[in-house]
Design a protein around this motif. Sequence first.
Motif, PDB file in Angstrom:
ATOM      1  N   GLN A   1       5.532 -20.326 -11.672  1.00 37.58           N
ATOM      2  CA  GLN A   1       4.693 -19.247 -11.183  1.00 37.58           C
ATOM      3  C   GLN A   1       5.562 -18.063 -10.776  1.00 37.58           C
ATOM      4  O   GLN A   1       6.523 -18.213 -10.020  1.00 37.58           O
ATOM      5  CB  GLN A   1       3.878 -19.721  -9.970  1.00 37.58           C
ATOM      6  N   PRO A   2       5.271 -16.854 -11.257  1.00 35.24           N
ATOM      7  CA  PRO A   2       6.098 -15.688 -10.909  1.00 35.24           C
ATOM      8  C   PRO A   2       5.928 -15.314  -9.446  1.00 35.24           C
ATOM      9  O   PRO A   2       4.835 -15.410  -8.887  1.00 35.24           O
ATOM     10  CB  PRO A   2       5.567 -14.582 -11.829  1.00 35.24           C
ATOM     11  N   TYR A   3       7.005 -14.870  -8.831  1.00 38.07           N
ATOM     12  CA  TYR A   3       6.954 -14.416  -7.439  1.00 38.07           C
ATOM     13  C   TYR A   3       6.463 -12.969  -7.417  1.00 38.07           C
ATOM     14  O   TYR A   3       6.981 -12.114  -8.127  1.00 38.07           O
ATOM     15  CB  TYR A   3       8.331 -14.506  -6.798  1.00 38.07           C
ATOM     16  N   VAL A   4       5.456 -12.720  -6.589  1.00 36.87           N
ATOM     17  CA  VAL A   4       4.906 -11.371  -6.457  1.00 36.87           C
ATOM     18  C   VAL A   4       5.183 -10.879  -5.045  1.00 36.87           C
ATOM     19  O   VAL A   4       4.711 -11.466  -4.068  1.00 36.87           O
ATOM     20  CB  VAL A   4       3.389 -11.343  -6.736  1.00 36.87           C
ATOM     21  N   ALA A   5       5.964  -9.828  -4.924  1.00 28.40           N
ATOM     22  CA  ALA A   5       6.313  -9.283  -3.610  1.00 28.40           C
ATOM     23  C   ALA A   5       5.209  -8.354  -3.120  1.00 28.40           C
ATOM     24  O   ALA A   5       4.496  -7.723  -3.904  1.00 28.40           O
ATOM     25  CB  ALA A   5       7.635  -8.532  -3.686  1.00 28.40           C
ATOM     26  N   ARG A   6       5.067  -8.280  -1.824  1.00 24.86           N
ATOM     27  CA  ARG A   6       4.130  -7.327  -1.239  1.00 24.86           C
ATOM     28  C   ARG A   6       4.703  -5.916  -1.307  1.00 24.86           C
ATOM     29  O   ARG A   6       5.911  -5.718  -1.194  1.00 24.86           O
ATOM     30  CB  ARG A   6       3.858  -7.686   0.220  1.00 24.86           C
ATOM     31  N   SER A   7       3.804  -4.942  -1.465  1.00 24.26           N
ATOM     32  CA  SER A   7       4.200  -3.537  -1.457  1.00 24.26           C
ATOM     33  C   SER A   7       3.526  -2.845  -0.286  1.00 24.26           C
ATOM     34  O   SER A   7       2.309  -2.964  -0.096  1.00 24.26           O
ATOM     35  CB  SER A   7       3.797  -2.852  -2.765  1.00 24.26           C
ATOM     36  N   ASP A   8       4.315  -2.144   0.518  1.00 27.76           N
ATOM     37  CA  ASP A   8       3.794  -1.372   1.646  1.00 27.76           C
ATOM     38  C   ASP A   8       3.808   0.105   1.272  1.00 27.76           C
ATOM     39  O   ASP A   8       4.873   0.674   1.005  1.00 27.76           O
ATOM     40  CB  ASP A   8       4.642  -1.601   2.895  1.00 27.76           C
ATOM     41  N   TRP A   9       2.632   0.722   1.268  1.00 26.82           N
ATOM     42  CA  TRP A   9       2.492   2.106   0.829  1.00 26.82           C
ATOM     43  C   TRP A   9       2.293   3.025   2.032  1.00 26.82           C
ATOM     44  O   TRP A   9       1.433   2.768   2.870  1.00 26.82           O
ATOM     45  CB  TRP A   9       1.288   2.240  -0.102  1.00 26.82           C
ATOM     46  N   PRO A  10       3.048   4.128   2.128  1.00 29.00           N
ATOM     47  CA  PRO A  10       2.787   5.104   3.199  1.00 29.00           C
ATOM     48  C   PRO A  10       1.478   5.830   2.931  1.00 29.00           C
ATOM     49  O   PRO A  10       1.165   6.162   1.789  1.00 29.00           O
ATOM     50  CB  PRO A  10       3.983   6.053   3.116  1.00 29.00           C
ATOM     51  N   LEU A  11       0.707   6.051   3.995  1.00 30.28           N
ATOM     52  CA  LEU A  11      -0.615   6.663   3.828  1.00 30.28           C
ATOM     53  C   LEU A  11      -0.615   8.148   4.139  1.00 30.28           C
ATOM     54  O   LEU A  11      -1.242   8.920   3.442  1.00 30.28           O
ATOM     55  CB  LEU A  11      -1.632   5.953   4.736  1.00 30.28           C
ATOM     56  N   ALA A  12       0.077   8.580   5.186  1.00 36.66           N
ATOM     57  CA  ALA A  12      -0.072   9.934   5.713  1.00 36.66           C
ATOM     58  C   ALA A  12       0.171  11.012   4.663  1.00 36.66           C
ATOM     59  O   ALA A  12       1.295  11.175   4.185  1.00 36.66           O
ATOM     60  CB  ALA A  12       0.877  10.139   6.885  1.00 36.66           C
ATOM     61  N   PRO A  13      -0.868  11.774   4.289  1.00 35.66           N
ATOM     62  CA  PRO A  13      -0.649  12.899   3.361  1.00 35.66           C
ATOM     63  C   PRO A  13       0.013  14.055   4.095  1.00 35.66           C
ATOM     64  O   PRO A  13      -0.303  14.322   5.254  1.00 35.66           O
ATOM     65  CB  PRO A  13      -2.080  13.261   2.914  1.00 35.66           C
ATOM     66  N   PRO A  14       0.952  14.755   3.461  1.00 36.25           N
ATOM     67  CA  PRO A  14       1.638  15.857   4.143  1.00 36.25           C
ATOM     68  C   PRO A  14       0.684  17.020   4.391  1.00 36.25           C
ATOM     69  O   PRO A  14      -0.183  17.318   3.561  1.00 36.25           O
ATOM     70  CB  PRO A  14       2.747  16.243   3.163  1.00 36.25           C
TER      71      PRO A  14
ATOM     72  N   ARG B   1      -5.177   8.705  -0.513  1.00 39.18           N
ATOM     73  CA  ARG B   1      -4.437   9.750   0.208  1.00 39.18           C
ATOM     74  C   ARG B   1      -5.123  11.103   0.044  1.00 39.18           C
ATOM     75  O   ARG B   1      -5.235  11.879   0.999  1.00 39.18           O
ATOM     76  CB  ARG B   1      -3.012   9.845  -0.326  1.00 39.18           C
ATOM     77  N   ALA B   2      -5.551  11.406  -1.187  1.00 39.46           N
ATOM     78  CA  ALA B   2      -6.203  12.688  -1.450  1.00 39.46           C
ATOM     79  C   ALA B   2      -7.518  12.809  -0.692  1.00 39.46           C
ATOM     80  O   ALA B   2      -7.850  13.872  -0.156  1.00 39.46           O
ATOM     81  CB  ALA B   2      -6.424  12.856  -2.950  1.00 39.46           C
ATOM     82  N   ALA B   3      -8.293  11.717  -0.648  1.00 38.27           N
ATOM     83  CA  ALA B   3      -9.556  11.736   0.085  1.00 38.27           C
ATOM     84  C   ALA B   3      -9.304  11.940   1.574  1.00 38.27           C
ATOM     85  O   ALA B   3     -10.012  12.714   2.245  1.00 38.27           O
ATOM     86  CB  ALA B   3     -10.324  10.444  -0.162  1.00 38.27           C
ATOM     87  N   LEU B   4      -8.293  11.257   2.115  1.00 35.79           N
ATOM     88  CA  LEU B   4      -7.980  11.430   3.533  1.00 35.79           C
ATOM     89  C   LEU B   4      -7.487  12.841   3.813  1.00 35.79           C
ATOM     90  O   LEU B   4      -7.828  13.435   4.847  1.00 35.79           O
ATOM     91  CB  LEU B   4      -6.930  10.409   3.961  1.00 35.79           C
ATOM     92  N   ALA B   5      -6.702  13.412   2.898  1.00 35.77           N
ATOM     93  CA  ALA B   5      -6.235  14.785   3.076  1.00 35.77           C
ATOM     94  C   ALA B   5      -7.406  15.759   3.172  1.00 35.77           C
ATOM     95  O   ALA B   5      -7.397  16.682   4.000  1.00 35.77           O
ATOM     96  CB  ALA B   5      -5.306  15.177   1.929  1.00 35.77           C
TER      97      ALA B   5
END
Length: 205
Positions: A26-39, A183-187
């Motif tokens: 079974q392939p190992y799948v790492a978690r990805s943490d995405w930054p949310l704050a739009p500039p 991100r665009a919707a939050l912006a």
Amino acid sequence: MTLKRRHVLLATPLALAGCGGILAKQPYVARSDWPLAPPPPGSGGVAGGRGVVLVRGISAGPTLSERGLITQLADGSVHVGYYNRWATSPAQATTAALIAWLQASGRFAAVVGDGSALTPDVIVEGTLDTLLADPTTHVARAALTLVVAKPVGISERPLAQRRLTATAPLAGPTAPDLVAAQRAALAAVLGQAVGMVVRAESRRG
């Protein structure tokens, strides 16, 4: 020990070894943490405006207490991602982003968060109601209920209250697509929030 039981015991390690071989593939799948704050955009007003704005911590609506990216399914239910999630909770990220956007507007003398020693002229608080991607309609949605109030003695007098909503196009089903659209919707919602606070602050007297 009976012959039948001995066969079972001998077979068990072989069975486990077989399962181990399957699990090992079974392939190992790492978690990805995405930054949310739009500039925030560039300053839209005169730097060093009047009034101190206190932004209290934005509360999280239902399902938004978790960090997993939320996708709305075709039947109306939601899926909270396990492998793709925001780097911080959406409500916490929205609080930091709202402070940054209000500061970047240049319309206030200072914009501070909880714990500041400055005396606020205006207090902003709210709840992040919605932040999700909807592949069925190819959009991302964000909604923020915001209240702006003026301190009066030991109480507060509401100046404005609105539920701010926005959508943004969703280009595809991949994690980067989901992140970019949300991100665009939050912006777009943050832009509305800045305008709302500016108008309310101008009416505080």
